[in-house]
Design a protein around this motif. Structure first.
Motif, short mmCIF file in Angstrom:
data_model
loop_
_atom_site.label_atom_id
_atom_site.label_comp_id
_atom_site.label_asym_id
_atom_site.label_seq_id
_atom_site.Cartn_x
_atom_site.Cartn_y
_atom_site.Cartn_z
N UNK A 68 -13.23 -9.40 4.81
CA UNK A 68 -12.79 -8.11 4.29
C UNK A 68 -12.56 -7.12 5.42
N UNK A 69 -13.44 -7.11 6.39
CA UNK A 69 -13.31 -6.20 7.53
C UNK A 69 -11.99 -6.44 8.27
N UNK A 70 -11.62 -7.69 8.42
CA UNK A 70 -10.42 -8.03 9.17
C UNK A 70 -9.14 -8.00 8.32
N UNK A 71 -9.24 -7.73 7.04
CA UNK A 71 -8.08 -7.66 6.16
C UNK A 71 -7.40 -6.30 6.32
N UNK A 72 -6.14 -6.27 6.76
CA UNK A 72 -5.44 -4.99 6.97
C UNK A 72 -5.37 -4.12 5.71
N UNK A 73 -5.48 -4.72 4.55
CA UNK A 73 -5.44 -3.98 3.28
C UNK A 73 -6.55 -2.91 3.22
N UNK A 74 -7.67 -3.16 3.91
CA UNK A 74 -8.82 -2.26 3.87
C UNK A 74 -8.98 -1.43 5.15
N UNK A 75 -7.96 -1.39 5.98
CA UNK A 75 -8.04 -0.74 7.30
C UNK A 75 -8.46 0.72 7.23
#
Length: 163
Positions: A68-75
């Motif tokens: 999740x941390x590395x998912x750009x969606x949650x940047x």
């Protein structure tokens, strides 16, 4: 993902966390990183119900936290990480989550652990994890309450156990 605050408190969401630490964190979401809680549907439901009004809560294991941390969606999401133990903090840092500081607020006494402060009990695995976090450059911020003065957990451990 923008990490506003991270805390180890095995009670997870309780009065102090919901009213003081969550406000201080100023985050839109609490992410509880704990394999133990993730695999316990009843406990997962209870912590979600205890969340402050308007704050989203997710309960994940280490792998999901890293993904999740590395998912750009949650940047642009602001988060308040909660952990039950320091070993899972080590795992997420090694997994590439940039954590500058961890607040240590509560680790209950149980068999096999030694009480080092009124609110913190540790075993050899916890001590190893705290030393590793320090070596990884994570600031260890031992404060049970927000207005407590910061204590050096490694100094307390060294006084109790020796280096």
């Amino acid at each position: 993902m923008i990490i506003n605050f991270a805390r180890i408190d095995d009670r997870l969401i309780h009065g102090q966390v919901a009213t003081v630490w969550a406000k201080q964190a100023n985050a839109k979401r609490i992410i509880i990183v704990s394999a133990e809680v993730f695999n316990d549907d009843i406990r997962k439901k209870i912590v979600k119900q205890a969340a402050p009004a308007g704050m989203k809560v997710n309960v994940v294991d280490v792998e999901k936290a890293i993904a999740t941390y590395h998912n750009p969606k949650y940047a642009n999401d602001t988060v308040f990480y909660l952990f039950t133990n320091p070993s899972e903090v080590v795992d997420i840092v090694k997994g590439g989550i940039s954590l500058k500081s961890i607040n240590i607020g509560g680790m209950r006494y149980e068999q096999g652990k030694t009480q080092i402060t009124k609110a913190i009990s540790v075993d050899s695995q916890d001590i190893k994890a705290f030393r590793e976090l320090h070596n990884l450059g994570v600031d260890l911020d031992l404060r049970v309450l927000a207005d407590d003065s910061k204590k050096d957990i490694l100094k307390i451990i060294d006084e109790k156990y020796g280096k």
